[in-house]
Design a protein around this motif. Structure first.
Motif, PDB file in Angstrom:
ATOM      1  N   ARG A 236      24.035  88.141-115.105  1.00  0.00           N
ATOM      2  CA  ARG A 236      25.307  87.454-115.368  1.00  0.00           C
ATOM      3  C   ARG A 236      26.238  87.495-114.155  1.00  0.00           C
ATOM      4  NH1 ARG A 236      26.979  86.063-120.388  1.00  0.00           N
ATOM      5  NH2 ARG A 236      29.094  86.783-119.990  1.00  0.00           N
ATOM      6  N   MET A 237      26.160  88.577-113.384  1.00  0.00           N
ATOM      7  CA  MET A 237      26.987  88.632-112.168  1.00  0.00           C
ATOM      8  C   MET A 237      26.495  87.617-111.138  1.00  0.00           C
ATOM      9  SD  MET A 237      28.135  92.537-111.438  1.00  0.00           S
ATOM     10  CE  MET A 237      26.596  93.371-111.771  1.00  0.00           C
ATOM     11  N   ILE A 238      25.171  87.482-111.019  1.00  0.00           N
ATOM     12  CA  ILE A 238      24.628  86.522-110.051  1.00  0.00           C
ATOM     13  C   ILE A 238      25.074  85.107-110.418  1.00  0.00           C
ATOM     14  CG2 ILE A 238      22.495  85.481-109.141  1.00  0.00           C
ATOM     15  CD1 ILE A 238      21.170  88.260-109.597  1.00  0.00           C
ATOM     16  N   LEU A 239      25.115  84.829-111.707  1.00  0.00           N
ATOM     17  CA  LEU A 239      25.486  83.489-112.156  1.00  0.00           C
ATOM     18  C   LEU A 239      27.004  83.296-112.260  1.00  0.00           C
ATOM     19  CD1 LEU A 239      22.634  83.390-114.687  1.00  0.00           C
ATOM     20  CD2 LEU A 239      22.957  81.687-112.913  1.00  0.00           C
ATOM     21  N   GLY A 240      27.750  84.332-111.955  1.00  0.00           N
ATOM     22  CA  GLY A 240      29.211  84.218-111.998  1.00  0.00           C
ATOM     23  C   GLY A 240      29.769  84.280-113.405  1.00  0.00           C
TER      24      GLY A 240
ATOM     25  N   ILE B  75      26.878  89.581-103.410  1.00  0.00           N
ATOM     26  CA  ILE B  75      25.714  88.810-103.836  1.00  0.00           C
ATOM     27  C   ILE B  75      25.560  87.707-102.806  1.00  0.00           C
ATOM     28  CG2 ILE B  75      24.715  87.373-105.649  1.00  0.00           C
ATOM     29  CD1 ILE B  75      26.773  88.729-107.589  1.00  0.00           C
ATOM     30  N   ARG B  76      24.662  87.900-101.872  1.00  0.00           N
ATOM     31  CA  ARG B  76      24.494  86.898-100.814  1.00  0.00           C
ATOM     32  C   ARG B  76      23.435  85.887-101.222  1.00  0.00           C
ATOM     33  NH1 ARG B  76      27.389  88.364 -96.541  1.00  0.00           N
ATOM     34  NH2 ARG B  76      26.401  86.864 -95.142  1.00  0.00           N
ATOM     35  N   PHE B  77      23.811  84.628-101.183  1.00  0.00           N
ATOM     36  CA  PHE B  77      22.909  83.545-101.562  1.00  0.00           C
ATOM     37  C   PHE B  77      23.038  82.475-100.493  1.00  0.00           C
ATOM     38  CE2 PHE B  77      22.411  79.484-104.082  1.00  0.00           C
ATOM     39  CZ  PHE B  77      21.037  79.592-104.232  1.00  0.00           C
TER      40      PHE B  77
ATOM     41  N   THR C 181      25.760  83.415 -97.602  1.00  0.00           N
ATOM     42  CA  THR C 181      27.165  83.805 -97.802  1.00  0.00           C
ATOM     43  C   THR C 181      27.350  84.471 -99.164  1.00  0.00           C
ATOM     44  OG1 THR C 181      27.763  81.658 -98.711  1.00  0.00           O
ATOM     45  CG2 THR C 181      28.093  81.949 -96.340  1.00  0.00           C
ATOM     46  N   ASP C 182      28.444  85.199 -99.282  1.00  0.00           N
ATOM     47  CA  ASP C 182      28.692  85.979-100.493  1.00  0.00           C
ATOM     48  C   ASP C 182      29.168  85.066-101.627  1.00  0.00           C
ATOM     49  OD1 ASP C 182      29.246  87.860-102.371  1.00  0.00           O
ATOM     50  OD2 ASP C 182      30.770  88.924-101.196  1.00  0.00           O
ATOM     51  N   LEU C 183      28.397  85.062-102.708  1.00  0.00           N
ATOM     52  CA  LEU C 183      28.745  84.222-103.860  1.00  0.00           C
ATOM     53  C   LEU C 183      30.088  84.611-104.463  1.00  0.00           C
ATOM     54  CD1 LEU C 183      25.631  83.853-106.201  1.00  0.00           C
ATOM     55  CD2 LEU C 183      26.927  82.030-105.098  1.00  0.00           C
ATOM     56  N   ILE C 184      30.361  85.917-104.449  1.00  0.00           N
ATOM     57  CA  ILE C 184      31.579  86.407-105.103  1.00  0.00           C
ATOM     58  C   ILE C 184      32.824  85.837-104.420  1.00  0.00           C
ATOM     59  CG2 ILE C 184      32.885  88.504-105.706  1.00  0.00           C
ATOM     60  CD1 ILE C 184      30.116  89.966-105.706  1.00  0.00           C
ATOM     61  N   GLU C 185      32.697  85.596-103.109  1.00  0.00           N
ATOM     62  CA  GLU C 185      33.842  85.085-102.347  1.00  0.00           C
ATOM     63  C   GLU C 185      33.941  83.557-102.383  1.00  0.00           C
ATOM     64  OE1 GLU C 185      36.111  87.030-100.918  1.00  0.00           O
ATOM     65  OE2 GLU C 185      35.047  88.731-101.782  1.00  0.00           O
ATOM     66  N   ARG C 186      32.905  82.897-102.898  1.00  0.00           N
ATOM     67  CA  ARG C 186      32.924  81.427-102.848  1.00  0.00           C
ATOM     68  C   ARG C 186      33.901  80.843-103.846  1.00  0.00           C
ATOM     69  NH1 ARG C 186      26.889  78.889-102.132  1.00  0.00           N
ATOM     70  NH2 ARG C 186      26.129  80.462-100.680  1.00  0.00           N
ATOM     71  N   ARG C 187      34.542  79.773-103.431  1.00  0.00           N
ATOM     72  CA  ARG C 187      35.479  79.061-104.303  1.00  0.00           C
ATOM     73  C   ARG C 187      35.187  77.568-104.221  1.00  0.00           C
ATOM     74  NH1 ARG C 187      36.057  83.498-105.453  1.00  0.00           N
ATOM     75  NH2 ARG C 187      37.805  84.925-105.225  1.00  0.00           N
ATOM     76  N   GLY C 188      35.746  76.809-105.126  1.00  0.00           N
ATOM     77  CA  GLY C 188      35.753  75.346-105.050  1.00  0.00           C
ATOM     78  C   GLY C 188      34.373  74.731-104.903  1.00  0.00           C
ATOM     79  N   ALA C 189      34.233  73.817-103.943  1.00  0.00           N
ATOM     80  CA  ALA C 189      33.007  73.032-103.787  1.00  0.00           C
ATOM     81  C   ALA C 189      31.805  73.915-103.454  1.00  0.00           C
ATOM     82  CB  ALA C 189      33.206  71.983-102.695  1.00  0.00           C
ATOM     83  N   ALA C 190      32.028  74.964-102.659  1.00  0.00           N
ATOM     84  CA  ALA C 190      30.915  75.840-102.275  1.00  0.00           C
ATOM     85  C   ALA C 190      30.365  76.580-103.495  1.00  0.00           C
ATOM     86  CB  ALA C 190      31.383  76.849-101.225  1.00  0.00           C
ATOM     87  N   LEU C 191      31.261  76.974-104.385  1.00  0.00           N
ATOM     88  CA  LEU C 191      30.841  77.654-105.605  1.00  0.00           C
ATOM     89  C   LEU C 191      30.110  76.676-106.528  1.00  0.00           C
ATOM     90  CD1 LEU C 191      30.949  80.302-107.217  1.00  0.00           C
ATOM     91  CD2 LEU C 191      33.080  79.509-108.237  1.00  0.00           C
ATOM     92  N   LYS C 192      30.646  75.482-106.608  1.00  0.00           N
ATOM     93  CA  LYS C 192      30.047  74.455-107.450  1.00  0.00           C
ATOM     94  C   LYS C 192      28.624  74.127-106.975  1.00  0.00           C
ATOM     95  CE  LYS C 192      31.418  70.193-109.677  1.00  0.00           C
ATOM     96  NZ  LYS C 192      32.079  68.911-109.542  1.00  0.00           N
ATOM     97  N   ALA C 193      28.442  74.058-105.662  1.00  0.00           N
ATOM     98  CA  ALA C 193      27.119  73.780-105.104  1.00  0.00           C
ATOM     99  C   ALA C 193      26.142  74.895-105.470  1.00  0.00           C
ATOM    100  CB  ALA C 193      27.217  73.640-103.583  1.00  0.00           C
ATOM    101  N   ALA C 194      26.630  76.132-105.426  1.00  0.00           N
ATOM    102  CA  ALA C 194      25.763  77.261-105.771  1.00  0.00           C
ATOM    103  C   ALA C 194      25.352  77.200-107.236  1.00  0.00           C
ATOM    104  CB  ALA C 194      26.482  78.579-105.472  1.00  0.00           C
ATOM    105  N   ARG C 195      26.256  76.729-108.079  1.00  0.00           N
ATOM    106  CA  ARG C 195      25.959  76.629-109.524  1.00  0.00           C
ATOM    107  C   ARG C 195      24.789  75.690-109.815  1.00  0.00           C
ATOM    108  NH1 ARG C 195      27.368  80.435-109.858  1.00  0.00           N
ATOM    109  NH2 ARG C 195      29.441  81.325-109.927  1.00  0.00           N
ATOM    110  N   LEU C 196      24.615  74.683-108.961  1.00  0.00           N
ATOM    111  CA  LEU C 196      23.491  73.760-109.138  1.00  0.00           C
ATOM    112  C   LEU C 196      22.175  74.405-108.720  1.00  0.00           C
ATOM    113  CD1 LEU C 196      24.488  70.211-107.847  1.00  0.00           C
ATOM    114  CD2 LEU C 196      23.720  70.839-110.128  1.00  0.00           C
TER     115      LEU C 196
END
Ligand SMILES: Nc1ncnc2c1ncn2[C@@H]1O[C@H](COP(=O)(O)OP(=O)(O)OP(=O)(O)O)[C@@H](O)[C@H]1O
Ligand SMILES: [Mg+2]
Length: 337
Positions: free
Chosen positions: A69-73, A82-84, A87-102
């Motif tokens: 659940r932490m990996i998936l936010g 959590i580097r994916f 870069t660190d997923l925990i620090e990602r916001r906005g479009a970068a986070l959205k891209a990771a969700r896909l």
């Protein structure tokens, strides 16, 4: 050297796609009028290598789901990274986070609970694509859902059905179709076959293994069931009370478990214990209470090898090739201790 372009299909390409570093999650819980802190995940560091299935195994409550659940936010880490994709997923916001969700998707345990009973299969499978607006029009949407259904072994005509018209196995296939449209890089599968009849479990495991090689997926496969984990995993991490106690290549780990906890865990499952030198049983039936702060090795209360040194925390250290074990009485750790 072998030809990288052909071997890539068969085995993992070196290099982690996902790196967990000192990942920690605490929960506040109330019991008998007092508030306690439970460290559900305690400084877990591990790599998930591109193209592999990493099995995560351990008893109920050891923190498996919380890691996923932490990996998936879905759960916020208290500490760690959590580097994916670098870069660190925990620090990602906005479009970068959205891209990771896909690129990072989940298959859940309970296909009854995870599918909305009022939504058609088409709408459920298309959900992530809808959110990310990947379909140009309704025709494309229908085609892509049909393709995803075919990938999971269902006829595209299933698109117009509703969850109550499906068997448990079909429902979980729909759950998997949702996770592969659009194709992700990593799938976190949390007990994906635990709710299914044993006869159906093997079919769904085969499907996941097949999709992994066909789509070039990487998978984190979470289960309390060692037999299931042994069938599908390239490597296995054994969790105990929020800690990784052993990690290594699946077949080698099952044939030669080194941490005392892994040994008793495997000894309790006769069908995957043909040649291992496992002896002993769990000293007590259950892990110590999560409400008690523990100094040192988390397994000391139940461990047949316990000595004084176990009141200090063992590090996860290399032992045999590809293996790391957190025990003062195993390999390099014993020498150091
Ligand atoms: N939202 C929460 N609030 C409080 N405590 C929680 C919460 N989620 C998990 N926990 C606690 O954290 C610990 C780890 O839980 P987690 O669900 O990750 O374990 P698990 O290994 O997935 O177990 P299972 O095999 O039963 O699914 C448990 O002690 C659990 O009770
Ligand atoms: Mg769980």
């Amino acid at each position: 050297m072998s030809d990288a372009s052909t071997s890539a299909v068969l085995r993992p390409v070196a290099g982690p796609i996902l790196e967990l570093r000192d990942l920690t999650k605490r929960f506040r819980a109330r019991r008998m009028g007092k508030t306690y802190t439970i460290t559900a995940v305690n400084r877990i560091s591990l790599d998930v290598v591109r193209g592999e299935v990493l099995g995560i195994v351990g008893e109920s409550g050891c923190g498996k789901t919380t890691v996923g659940r932490m990996i998936l936010g879905l759960e916020k880490a208290d500490e760690g990274e959590i580097r994916f994709g670098g870069t660190d997923l925990i620090e990602r916001r906005g479009a970068a986070l959205k891209a990771a969700r896909l690129k990072l998707r989940m298959v859940f345990q309970d296909p009854y609970a995870s599918l909305n009973p009022r939504r058609s299969v088409e709408d459920s499978v298309a959900e992530t694509g809808d959110i990310h607006r990947i379909f140009d029009n309704a025709k494309v949407r229908k085609e892509m859902v049909g393709e995803a259904l075919t990938q999971v072994g269902l006829n595209p005509s299933f698109a117009s059905r509703y969850p109550h018209e499906l068997s448990g196995g079909q429902r979980q296939r729909v759950g998997i179709a949702r996770a592969i449209l659009p194709t992700p890089d990593v799938i976190i599968a949390d007990e994906p076959v635990s709710a299914l009849d044993v006869s159906i479990q093997a079919q769904v495991l085969n499907l996941l293994a097949d999709l992994k090689s066909r789509l070039g997926l990487t998978m984190m496969f979470i289960s309390h069931d060692l037999g299931v984990v042994a069938k599908i995993s390239d490597r296995v991490a054994v969790l105990y009370m929020g800690h990784v106690v052993e990690i290594g290549d699946g077949p080698a780990l099952f044939a030669d478990p080194q941490h005392p906890y892994t040994q008793v865990l495997i000894a309790a499952v006769p069908r995957i214990d043909p040649a291992s030198r496992v002896t002993g049983t769990l000293e007590r039936g259950e892990p110590p209470s999560r409400f008690r702060a523990l100094e040192g090795c988390p397994f000391q209360d139940r461990c047949p090898k316990r000595t004084d040194i176990c009141s200090t925390m063992p590090e996860l250290l290399p032992t045999t090739p590809g293996r790391r074990v957190a025990c003062h009485h195993v390999g390099g750790a014993a020498v150091a201790g």
